[in-house]
Design a protein around this motif. Structure first.
Motif, PDB file in Angstrom:
ATOM      1  N   PRO A  27       0.887  -1.125  -0.076  1.00 46.40           N
ATOM      2  CA  PRO A  27      -0.140   0.207  -0.011  1.00 46.40           C
ATOM      3  C   PRO A  27       0.975   1.281   0.068  1.00 46.40           C
ATOM      4  CG  PRO A  27      -0.240  -0.987   2.163  1.00 46.40           C
ATOM      5  CD  PRO A  27       0.535  -1.799   1.261  1.00 46.40           C
ATOM      6  N   GLN A  28       2.084   1.145   0.328  1.00 50.41           N
ATOM      7  CA  GLN A  28       2.860   2.425   0.155  1.00 50.41           C
ATOM      8  C   GLN A  28       3.021   2.904  -1.352  1.00 50.41           C
ATOM      9  OE1 GLN A  28       3.768  -0.662   1.629  1.00 50.41           O
ATOM     10  NE2 GLN A  28       4.695  -0.382   3.410  1.00 50.41           N
ATOM     11  N   LEU A  29       2.800   2.165  -2.266  1.00 54.23           N
ATOM     12  CA  LEU A  29       2.774   2.739  -3.447  1.00 54.23           C
ATOM     13  C   LEU A  29       1.403   3.770  -3.565  1.00 54.23           C
ATOM     14  CD1 LEU A  29       2.793  -0.261  -6.193  1.00 54.23           C
ATOM     15  CD2 LEU A  29       4.812   1.275  -5.637  1.00 54.23           C
ATOM     16  N   LEU A  30       0.487   3.557  -3.075  1.00 53.96           N
ATOM     17  CA  LEU A  30      -0.594   4.539  -2.892  1.00 53.96           C
ATOM     18  C   LEU A  30      -0.234   5.832  -2.369  1.00 53.96           C
ATOM     19  CD1 LEU A  30      -3.592   2.092  -2.391  1.00 53.96           C
ATOM     20  CD2 LEU A  30      -2.679   2.590  -4.636  1.00 53.96           C
ATOM     21  N   THR A  31       0.378   5.373  -1.066  1.00 55.34           N
ATOM     22  CA  THR A  31       0.808   6.582  -0.072  1.00 55.34           C
ATOM     23  C   THR A  31       1.671   7.489  -0.876  1.00 55.34           C
ATOM     24  OG1 THR A  31       0.745   5.078   1.572  1.00 55.34           O
ATOM     25  CG2 THR A  31       1.533   7.071   2.012  1.00 55.34           C
ATOM     26  N   LYS A  32       2.589   6.948  -1.544  1.00 50.58           N
ATOM     27  CA  LYS A  32       3.597   7.814  -2.084  1.00 50.58           C
ATOM     28  C   LYS A  32       2.911   8.606  -3.289  1.00 50.58           C
ATOM     29  CE  LYS A  32       7.542   4.957  -1.422  1.00 50.58           C
ATOM     30  NZ  LYS A  32       8.462   3.975  -2.236  1.00 50.58           N
ATOM     31  N   ALA A  33       2.132   7.935  -4.144  1.00 54.05           N
ATOM     32  CA  ALA A  33       1.360   8.491  -5.043  1.00 54.05           C
ATOM     33  C   ALA A  33       0.658   9.559  -4.874  1.00 54.05           C
ATOM     34  CB  ALA A  33       0.456   7.533  -5.987  1.00 54.05           C
ATOM     35  N   TYR A  34      -0.048   9.219  -3.567  1.00 51.90           N
ATOM     36  CA  TYR A  34      -1.160  10.268  -3.070  1.00 51.90           C
ATOM     37  C   TYR A  34      -0.236  11.492  -2.488  1.00 51.90           C
ATOM     38  CZ  TYR A  34      -4.582  12.112   0.141  1.00 51.90           C
ATOM     39  OH  TYR A  34      -5.351  12.855   0.954  1.00 51.90           O
ATOM     40  N   ARG A  35       0.762  11.259  -2.101  1.00 54.80           N
ATOM     41  CA  ARG A  35       1.771  12.562  -1.724  1.00 54.80           C
ATOM     42  C   ARG A  35       2.111  13.494  -2.765  1.00 54.80           C
ATOM     43  NH1 ARG A  35       4.938   9.590   1.854  1.00 54.80           N
ATOM     44  NH2 ARG A  35       4.068   9.425   4.326  1.00 54.80           N
ATOM     45  N   ARG A  36       2.618  12.803  -3.840  1.00 55.81           N
ATOM     46  CA  ARG A  36       3.061  13.358  -5.194  1.00 55.81           C
ATOM     47  C   ARG A  36       1.816  14.240  -5.738  1.00 55.81           C
ATOM     48  NH1 ARG A  36       5.807   8.731  -6.256  1.00 55.81           N
ATOM     49  NH2 ARG A  36       4.191   7.822  -7.735  1.00 55.81           N
ATOM     50  N   ALA A  37       0.801  13.705  -5.683  1.00 53.21           N
ATOM     51  CA  ALA A  37      -0.392  14.234  -6.203  1.00 53.21           C
ATOM     52  C   ALA A  37      -1.038  15.579  -5.469  1.00 53.21           C
ATOM     53  CB  ALA A  37      -1.431  13.522  -6.345  1.00 53.21           C
ATOM     54  N   LYS A  38      -0.769  15.472  -4.087  1.00 56.51           N
ATOM     55  CA  LYS A  38      -0.944  16.520  -3.244  1.00 56.51           C
ATOM     56  C   LYS A  38      -0.045  17.671  -3.471  1.00 56.51           C
ATOM     57  CE  LYS A  38      -2.971  16.156   0.420  1.00 56.51           C
ATOM     58  NZ  LYS A  38      -4.486  16.637   1.185  1.00 56.51           N
ATOM     59  N   GLU A  39       1.421  17.190  -3.433  1.00 54.46           N
ATOM     60  CA  GLU A  39       2.262  18.191  -3.898  1.00 54.46           C
ATOM     61  C   GLU A  39       2.256  18.862  -5.065  1.00 54.46           C
ATOM     62  OE1 GLU A  39       5.474  15.536  -0.839  1.00 54.46           O
ATOM     63  OE2 GLU A  39       6.070  15.893  -2.961  1.00 54.46           O
ATOM     64  N   SER A  40       1.944  18.273  -6.168  1.00 53.40           N
ATOM     65  CA  SER A  40       1.907  18.858  -7.411  1.00 53.40           C
ATOM     66  C   SER A  40       0.745  19.847  -7.373  1.00 53.40           C
ATOM     67  CB  SER A  40       1.559  17.821  -8.622  1.00 53.40           C
ATOM     68  OG  SER A  40       0.472  17.173  -8.227  1.00 53.40           O
ATOM     69  N   ARG A  41      -0.015  19.675  -6.701  1.00 46.50           N
ATOM     70  CA  ARG A  41      -1.433  20.691  -6.500  1.00 46.50           C
ATOM     71  C   ARG A  41      -0.928  21.762  -5.370  1.00 46.50           C
ATOM     72  NH1 ARG A  41      -6.610  18.278  -7.537  1.00 46.50           N
ATOM     73  NH2 ARG A  41      -7.389  18.947  -5.352  1.00 46.50           N
ATOM     74  N   GLY A  42       0.162  21.601  -4.839  1.00 43.91           N
ATOM     75  CA  GLY A  42       0.656  22.743  -3.767  1.00 43.91           C
ATOM     76  C   GLY A  42      -0.138  22.592  -2.356  1.00 43.91           C
ATOM     77  N   GLU A  43      -0.530  21.355  -2.307  1.00 46.37           N
ATOM     78  CA  GLU A  43      -1.235  21.014  -1.093  1.00 46.37           C
ATOM     79  C   GLU A  43      -0.447  20.530   0.008  1.00 46.37           C
ATOM     80  OE1 GLU A  43      -4.906  18.665  -1.674  1.00 46.37           O
ATOM     81  OE2 GLU A  43      -5.477  19.869  -3.564  1.00 46.37           O
TER      82      GLU A  43
END
Ligand SMILES: [Fe+2]
Length: 314
Positions: free
Chosen positions: A296-312
């Motif tokens: 599930p760490q794959l999802l967590t990493k992807a989630y963080r990246r998506a948030k960062e790319s949105r500036g969140e």
């Protein structure tokens, strides 16, 4: 006395039960009933209890203790003559066999049992005459029920020290047959697992090296694919930690996910597996899953990246 060499090579009938020694009995009751959808039976004075899932009176014995590990694997044989033949077979091959007392058999709700360890020290109990439930199994949450009864409760994956010695032990002593092997790399880990069957279930037992506990995981199989998703949801909302996301195995074709039990070892909840018939050809698979079963760490990493790319943040 029945001489084993006078009999055709007999096999255990099925994987009858597992015994777990757990430190948090209350957490196991919640997990067993609310997540897995099993039913508590035989609550005992020492705080332990049993769980049922089919026509058998019990399939899991939950006992209180510090190990948080597998305490015994229970295998069913046909009757007293077969149990005697197995006992002689073990002794003839130099394995230490002990006969369970009447009280120990009664505690497992079976007529009689013997004990023998496998080459990695995993404790096996071989028994006949399990108590059957007087009422039809009905789960509060797994409405379609489980694939169990004559196929056994599911499967267990345990630690092996020497893979070849382990396979020879279960083939020659228990009569299990080879299903297949999975040998590959999985996220940097070397996977080498042997799968064996006793009946139509693709595997009742599997084993490999590199494990911290006796048990890697146990599996229960529901009658419908939707039950896997429903269990996944129940587990997530119970605060459970997923070990491997939803996926499909290449060998038994099981659609399943893996999570952490309250004892730290894993469980697999699946559906849709194939059954093995006469003429089964064993093979070696080069991957653990057709798709999915990711950490599930794959999802967590992807989630963080998506948030960062949105500036969140967060
Ligand atoms: Fe499994």
């Amino acid at each position: 006395m029945i001489r084993p060499e006078a009999q055709p090579m007999s096999s255990v009938k099925q994987l009858g039960y597992l015994v777990f020694e757990v430190s948090d009995v209350a957490a196991w009751e919640d997990f067993g009933t609310k997540v897995l959808g099993l039913q508590v039976v035989d609550a005992r004075g020492d705080g332990g209890f049993s769980l049922r899932m089919d026509g058998y009176q019990q399939r899991f014995f939950i006992e209180h203790g510090p190990a948080d590990d597998l305490a015994a694997i229970g295998w069913e044989v046909e009757g007293p003559a077969e149990l005697e033949a197995f006992s002689e077979r073990f002794k003839g091959a130099g394995h230490e066999v002990t006969l369970g007392t009447a009280a120990e058999a009664a505690a497992r709700n079976v007529e009689r049992l013997i004990r023998v360890n496998d080459p990695a020290g995993n404790p096996n109990e071989i028994f006949y005459g399990p108590k059957m439930a007087s009422e039809t199994f009905v789960s509060d949450v797994v409405r379609s029920g489980f694939v169990a009864d004559a196929q056994g409760f599911g499967h267990v994956v345990v630690a092996a020290k020497d893979q070849d010695e382990h396979e020879a032990f279960y083939a020659n002593m228990f009569g299990l047959k080879l299903s297949d092997y999975i040998r590959c790399e999985y996220f940097g880990h070397k996977i080498d697992v042997t799968f064996m069957h006793a009946n139509a279930r693709h595997h009742s037992l599997a084993f490999g090296g590199g494990q911290l506990k006796r048990i890697h995981h146990f599996m229960v199989q529901a009658n419908s694919i939707d039950e896997v998703g429903l269990c996944y949801d129940r587990f997530l909302f119970s605060g459970g930690m997923v070990h491997q996301t939803l996926g499909r195995h290449p060998n038994d074709r099981m659609f399943s996910f893996y999570g952490y039990t309250p004892s730290g070892f894993h469980f697999e909840f699946g559906s849709g597996a194939i059954e093995i018939g006469e003429g089964w050809q064993s093979t070696t698979h080069g991957k653990v899953s057709e798709w999915g079963h990711h950490p599930p760490q794959l999802l967590t990493k992807a989630y963080r990246r998506a948030k960062e790319s949105r500036g969140e943040k967060g």
